[in-house]
Design a protein around this motif. Structure first.
Motif, short mmCIF file in Angstrom:
data_model
loop_
_atom_site.label_atom_id
_atom_site.label_comp_id
_atom_site.label_asym_id
_atom_site.label_seq_id
_atom_site.Cartn_x
_atom_site.Cartn_y
_atom_site.Cartn_z
N ARG A 11 0.82 -1.20 0.00
CA ARG A 11 0.00 0.00 0.00
C ARG A 11 0.87 1.26 0.00
NH1 ARG A 11 -4.99 2.75 0.81
NH2 ARG A 11 -4.12 4.84 0.71
N LEU A 12 1.89 1.26 0.88
CA LEU A 12 2.68 2.48 1.02
C LEU A 12 3.58 2.72 -0.20
CD1 LEU A 12 3.45 2.24 4.83
CD2 LEU A 12 1.78 3.70 3.70
N LEU A 13 4.11 1.63 -0.76
CA LEU A 13 4.93 1.80 -1.97
C LEU A 13 4.07 2.35 -3.11
CD1 LEU A 13 7.13 -1.39 -1.71
CD2 LEU A 13 8.01 0.94 -2.00
N MET A 14 2.84 1.87 -3.18
CA MET A 14 1.95 2.38 -4.22
C MET A 14 1.70 3.87 -4.01
SD MET A 14 -1.26 0.33 -5.51
CE MET A 14 -2.76 1.05 -4.95
N ASP A 15 1.50 4.28 -2.76
CA ASP A 15 1.29 5.70 -2.47
C ASP A 15 2.52 6.53 -2.85
OD1 ASP A 15 -1.19 5.04 -1.55
OD2 ASP A 15 -0.79 5.49 0.56
N VAL A 16 3.71 6.00 -2.57
CA VAL A 16 4.93 6.74 -2.93
C VAL A 16 4.99 6.89 -4.45
CG1 VAL A 16 7.44 6.68 -3.01
CG2 VAL A 16 6.28 5.96 -0.94
N LEU A 17 4.70 5.79 -5.14
CA LEU A 17 4.80 5.84 -6.61
C LEU A 17 3.77 6.80 -7.20
CD1 LEU A 17 5.44 2.04 -7.31
CD2 LEU A 17 7.08 3.91 -7.57
N SER A 18 2.62 6.93 -6.52
CA SER A 18 1.62 7.84 -7.10
C SER A 18 1.68 9.23 -6.45
CB SER A 18 0.22 7.24 -7.00
OG SER A 18 -0.11 7.09 -5.64
N GLY A 19 2.61 9.42 -5.50
CA GLY A 19 2.80 10.76 -4.94
C GLY A 19 1.76 11.17 -3.92
N ASP A 20 1.27 10.22 -3.14
CA ASP A 20 0.29 10.55 -2.09
C ASP A 20 0.92 10.31 -0.72
OD1 ASP A 20 -1.72 10.72 -0.25
OD2 ASP A 20 -3.07 9.29 -1.24
N SER A 21 1.13 11.38 0.06
CA SER A 21 1.84 11.21 1.32
C SER A 21 0.93 11.28 2.55
CB SER A 21 2.98 12.23 1.43
OG SER A 21 2.46 13.53 1.30
N THR A 22 -0.38 11.10 2.36
CA THR A 22 -1.30 11.17 3.50
C THR A 22 -0.91 10.18 4.61
OG1 THR A 22 -3.02 11.64 1.90
CG2 THR A 22 -3.75 11.14 4.13
N LEU A 23 -0.49 8.97 4.22
CA LEU A 23 -0.20 7.95 5.22
C LEU A 23 1.27 7.93 5.63
CD1 LEU A 23 -2.42 5.02 3.87
CD2 LEU A 23 -2.90 6.54 5.78
N PHE A 24 1.94 9.06 5.46
CA PHE A 24 3.35 9.16 5.86
C PHE A 24 3.48 10.24 6.93
CE2 PHE A 24 3.10 7.12 1.89
CZ PHE A 24 4.16 6.22 1.85
N MET A 25 4.57 10.16 7.68
CA MET A 25 4.71 11.09 8.80
C MET A 25 5.38 12.39 8.36
SD MET A 25 5.78 8.55 11.84
CE MET A 25 7.19 7.91 10.96
N ARG A 26 4.82 13.47 8.82
CA ARG A 26 5.41 14.77 8.53
C ARG A 26 6.54 15.01 9.53
NH1 ARG A 26 0.78 19.00 8.25
NH2 ARG A 26 1.22 19.13 10.47
N ARG A 27 7.43 15.86 9.15
CA ARG A 27 8.60 16.14 9.99
C ARG A 27 8.22 16.52 11.42
NH1 ARG A 27 13.59 20.19 8.54
NH2 ARG A 27 14.47 20.19 10.61
N ASP A 28 7.23 17.42 11.55
CA ASP A 28 6.88 17.88 12.90
C ASP A 28 6.25 16.78 13.75
OD1 ASP A 28 4.62 17.93 11.32
OD2 ASP A 28 4.14 20.05 11.66
N GLU A 29 5.58 15.83 13.09
CA GLU A 29 5.01 14.70 13.85
C GLU A 29 6.11 13.85 14.46
OE1 GLU A 29 1.88 12.00 12.19
OE2 GLU A 29 2.26 13.23 10.44
N VAL A 30 7.08 13.50 13.62
CA VAL A 30 8.17 12.65 14.11
C VAL A 30 8.88 13.35 15.27
CG1 VAL A 30 10.37 11.59 13.50
CG2 VAL A 30 8.52 11.65 11.83
N GLU A 31 9.09 14.64 15.11
CA GLU A 31 9.83 15.37 16.15
C GLU A 31 9.00 15.49 17.42
OE1 GLU A 31 12.74 17.58 12.91
OE2 GLU A 31 11.61 18.87 14.29
N ALA A 32 7.68 15.70 17.26
CA ALA A 32 6.83 15.79 18.46
C ALA A 32 6.80 14.46 19.22
CB ALA A 32 5.41 16.20 18.06
N ALA A 33 6.86 13.36 18.46
CA ALA A 33 6.87 12.05 19.12
C ALA A 33 8.16 11.86 19.93
CB ALA A 33 6.71 10.93 18.09
N TRP A 34 9.28 12.26 19.35
CA TRP A 34 10.54 12.18 20.12
C TRP A 34 10.50 13.11 21.33
CZ3 TRP A 34 13.41 8.21 19.77
CH2 TRP A 34 13.73 7.61 18.56
N ARG A 35 9.91 14.27 21.17
CA ARG A 35 9.86 15.22 22.27
C ARG A 35 9.16 14.59 23.48
NH1 ARG A 35 8.48 19.45 19.06
NH2 ARG A 35 10.63 20.08 18.70
#
Ligand code: BG6
Length: 484
Positions: free
Chosen positions: A416-440
């Motif tokens: 599913r995720l590879l298909m999203d990458v190939l079609s350019g849909d990043s809804t199911l991927f983590m944004r930079r601020d999310e990853v950083e907030a999780a580490w925080r």
């Protein structure tokens, strides 16, 4: 949308992730018609393989994952023909970069998949930029864990961000690619009946579990530097918590969804200092018997230190400080070498405010969203057991099994995720601020473990985990959910 011609370049292309997940998933995408006929997969490594070597390895990897029978063998041959290998010495001899530059087709989309430890992501991105390989139609994919704390995550994000825009950057958390996880959003936001109950008034607490029977396998070298907190909680479990707790986004648009998830992470009550002693449990598997087979304890597993203090199990109690959730505990737990593999989210409803059936069983019922195995959703509720005489109530399940309900196969997360990458849909991927907030949020917990010298409690392999986890939830008279 129709698949576009793409050059998919996988750094770490001969490694464990590539062989176990990426290539088998790409094969299935090819079989199901989701790859453009001219799309190519270029594996990059330091291994000096020939194309034939790579195809041979990939052939075994695909067949090890999926029984390929006639007439599918034709598809497998077609898939293997898409593969080639280039040896690149990142940060060293530039020959490999030149070869890569000569191979890539200027008219295609480019996806650079970094299946490598995060610390070398920056060097690879600089190498790509120096070789002039980053085009407007390029995307970069990064794996978790992204860094090992907030500072290192920020550093990697900055290095990659210097070359690729945020829109071009796809941070994978493969739990978001699981069918049931997406179904959780549908369940919550395409139906009307749950929303009025979805708050502290009607929900007593939430449990999120990801239990595995596997141990660390051949990954102790990596795992020992991470532990369950960095390997599972910081990403997979917190993402599940976000999807469970987030407010309804205004649309299923990547920024709208990610904005709402971010707000949940930002509202997590900090767990730090002495609270960590009360509200977290660390465990580590000892030797034991798993389904009739004796297995080694973590310390004796090969490939890493025998005097480690890394945890292979975490249970914790989190709280989201906002109007919807104040006072509702979110219990998270994950461990390796447990008695049973299961990943699920359990919403435990409150008891009725007043019972008119005195003496009969009470209990608010649970909604269980099961990610694996047996993907499905079930709701337990009280029902009258048949018969005259005294009224008896029993908890009974309403079951939805995806396998029984839908004839179509559920794609695996990576497909599913590879298909999203190939079609350019990043809804199911983590944004930079999310990853950083999780580490925080996780950094102070990890710091407190070391400050308070909280060493992992041993649990036997093949058990339900450390006794401390039962005490953690039991303190308030609650118990971990067990299927009836
Ligand atoms: C990975 C972790 O992200 O997820 C592994 O690094 C873990 O340690 C795996 O085993 C679990 O994934 P799944 O899809 O099998 O639940």
């Amino acid at each position: 949308s129709a698949p576009r011609p793409t050059d998919l370049v996988v750094f770490g292309g001969t490694g464990d992730l590539s062989m176990r997940k990426l290539l088998p998933s790409l094969y299935l995408l090819d079989r199901d018609g989701h790859l453009h006929p001219s799309t190519r997969v270029i594996a990059v490594s330091r291994d000096g393989l020939t194309d034939a070597d790579l195809r041979h390895k990939a052939d075994a990897a695909v067949q090890g994952h999926h029984a390929v029978q006639v007439p599918e063998t034709v598809v497998l041959r077609r898939f293997l023909d898409r593969l080639s290998h280039i040896t690149v010495d990142v940060g060293g001899d530039p020959t490999g970069w030149t070869e890569l530059a000569d191979t890539l087709d200027p008219d295609r989309d480019r996806v650079f998949y970094l299946a490598v430890p995060p610390m070398i992501s920056g060097a690879i991105c600089r190498g790509l930029a120096d070789a002039g390989l980053v085009t407007a139609d390029s995307r970069v994919v990064m794996e978790k864990p992204l860094g090992r704390d907030l500072a290192s995550a920020q550093a990697v994000n900055a290095e990659v961000g210097a070359i690729f825009t945020e829109e071009q950057t796809y941070r994978i958390d493969h739990y978001l690619g699981k069918e049931t996880v997406q179904n959780l959003l549908v369940l919550r936001f395409a139906n009307v009946f749950l929303e009025p109950l979805w708050n502290s008034r009607w929900i007593d607490h939430v449990q999120i579990t990801a239990a595995e029977t596997v141990g660390v396998g051949g990954r102790k070298g990596y795992y020992d530097t991470a532990g369950a907190m960095r390997d599972m909680v910081q990403n997979h479990l917190l993402q599940l918590l976000c999807l469970t707790a987030m407010e309804p986004p205004a649309s299923y648009d990547r920024e709208a969804v990610r904005d709402e998830k971010l707000k949940v992470l930002q509202a997590l009550k900090p767990l730090a200092g002495e609270n960590v002693r009360e509200d977290t449990v660390r465990g580590r598997y000892g030797s034991g018997v798993l389904h009739g087979t004796e297995v080694l304890g973590y310390l004796d597993e090969p490939g890493g230190p025998t005097d480690s203090t890394t945890e292979t199990y975490v249970a914790l109690r989190a709280e989201i400080a906002n109007w919807r959730w104040a006072g509702v505990p979110f219990y998270l737990r994950t461990g390796k070498r447990m008695d049973r593999a299961r990943s699920e989210i359990v919403i435990r409803f409150r008891d009725v405010p007043h019972t008119i059936f005195p003496g009969a069983a009470t209990g608010g019922g649970s909604l269980v969203i099961r990610l694996q195995p047996d993907e499905g959703i079930h709701l337990t509720m009280l029902a009258k057991t048949p018969g005259a005489g005294a009224l008896r109530l029993r908890s009974v399940p309403l079951e939805l099994s995806f396998a029984d309900t839908f004839a179509t196969r559920s794609p695996e997360a990576y497909e599913r995720l590879l298909m999203d990458v190939l079609s350019g849909d990043s809804t199911l991927f983590m944004r930079r601020d999310e990853v950083e907030a999780a580490w925080r949020w996780t950094d102070p917990v990890i710091a407190a473990w070391s400050d308070l010298d909280l060493v992992p409690e041993t649990y036997p392999a093949g058990s339900a985990g450390p006794a401390g986890a039962d005490r953690l939830i039991g303190r308030t008279g609650r118990t971990w959910y067990e299927e009836e």
